[in-house]
Scaffold this motif. Structure first.
Motif, PDB file in Angstrom:
ATOM      1  N   SER A  67      40.434  36.684  41.999  1.00  0.00           N
ATOM      2  CA  SER A  67      39.167  36.098  41.554  1.00  0.00           C
ATOM      3  C   SER A  67      39.193  34.567  41.544  1.00  0.00           C
ATOM      4  O   SER A  67      38.152  33.945  41.714  1.00  0.00           O
ATOM      5  N   ASP A  68      40.339  33.955  41.329  1.00  0.00           N
ATOM      6  CA  ASP A  68      40.467  32.495  41.285  1.00  0.00           C
ATOM      7  C   ASP A  68      41.673  32.062  42.108  1.00  0.00           C
ATOM      8  O   ASP A  68      42.600  32.831  42.319  1.00  0.00           O
ATOM      9  N   LYS A 100      41.087  32.012  30.241  1.00  0.00           N
ATOM     10  CA  LYS A 100      40.459  33.155  30.888  1.00  0.00           C
ATOM     11  C   LYS A 100      41.448  34.312  30.955  1.00  0.00           C
ATOM     12  O   LYS A 100      42.615  34.130  31.292  1.00  0.00           O
ATOM     13  N   GLY A 101      40.979  35.498  30.612  1.00  0.00           N
ATOM     14  CA  GLY A 101      41.816  36.686  30.687  1.00  0.00           C
ATOM     15  C   GLY A 101      41.719  37.329  32.054  1.00  0.00           C
ATOM     16  O   GLY A 101      40.645  37.370  32.657  1.00  0.00           O
ATOM     17  N   TYR A 102      42.825  37.806  32.569  1.00  0.00           N
ATOM     18  CA  TYR A 102      42.864  38.458  33.869  1.00  0.00           C
ATOM     19  C   TYR A 102      43.432  39.868  33.694  1.00  0.00           C
ATOM     20  O   TYR A 102      44.532  40.021  33.167  1.00  0.00           O
ATOM     21  N   PRO A 103      42.690  40.888  34.142  1.00  0.00           N
ATOM     22  CA  PRO A 103      43.263  42.231  34.082  1.00  0.00           C
ATOM     23  C   PRO A 103      44.289  42.390  35.195  1.00  0.00           C
ATOM     24  O   PRO A 103      44.105  41.880  36.296  1.00  0.00           O
ATOM     25  N   PHE A 105      52.749  38.243  38.189  1.00  0.00           N
ATOM     26  CA  PHE A 105      51.513  38.824  37.679  1.00  0.00           C
ATOM     27  C   PHE A 105      50.602  39.108  38.854  1.00  0.00           C
ATOM     28  O   PHE A 105      50.335  38.231  39.666  1.00  0.00           O
ATOM     29  N   ILE A 106      50.126  40.349  38.951  1.00  0.00           N
ATOM     30  CA  ILE A 106      49.222  40.741  40.027  1.00  0.00           C
ATOM     31  C   ILE A 106      47.903  41.161  39.385  1.00  0.00           C
ATOM     32  O   ILE A 106      47.869  42.101  38.584  1.00  0.00           O
ATOM     33  N   GLU A 107      46.836  40.426  39.728  1.00  0.00           N
ATOM     34  CA  GLU A 107      45.527  40.747  39.174  1.00  0.00           C
ATOM     35  C   GLU A 107      44.993  42.029  39.799  1.00  0.00           C
ATOM     36  O   GLU A 107      45.128  42.248  40.998  1.00  0.00           O
TER      37      GLU A 107
END
Length: 131
Positions: free
Chosen positions: A31-32, A39-42, A63-65
């Motif tokens: 997303s970014d 900002k929270g990232y799932p 970390f993999i969104e």
């Protein structure tokens, strides 16, 4: 003594706090371009295997969104207890919400207030860093 009790309660509810100093973190975001502050990232956080062949064993994480598959929950719950729930808004702010109060037979106001206090300490203790 009180901190020790809160720590025991936090561990009983499934919260395990750890601090990894000097961590290398690789992010894979869809997303970014870069992670934005607050900002929270799932997604999934994975601790990578240390490379002992080259003599370093510093913690390295990836970390993999999660790819967005349509609509996301508007204000996801980050804590759900017996007395309160805590939701995270899109701007990253946390909002505690009361659950329905059982005012039937055997209701004790002091016990209810103490239960709300304990859950706030557990929920926010794992979500907010003290300075």
């Amino acid at each position: 003594m009180e901190a020790n009790i809160q720590s025991k309660n936090a561990n009983q509810k499934g919260w395990n706090r750890n601090t990894h100093l000097g961590v290398n973190l690789k992010t894979i975001l869809c997303s970014d371009r870069c992670a934005k502050t607050g900002k929270g990232y799932p997604g999934m956080l994975r601790r990578d295997v240390p490379c002992v062949d080259f003599g370093f064993d510093d913690p390295h994480f990836t970390f993999i969104e999660s790819a967005s598959t349509g609509s996301r929950k508007r204000n996801p719950h980050v804590f759900k207890g017996g007395f309160i729930t805590v939701t995270r808004r899109a701007d990253g702010s946390l909002h505690p919400n009361f659950r329905p109060m059982p005012t039937g037979k055997g209701f004790n106001l002091e016990r209810y207030a103490q239960g709300v206090y304990n859950e706030l300490c557990i929920a926010l203790g794992g979500l907010i860093e003290e300075e």
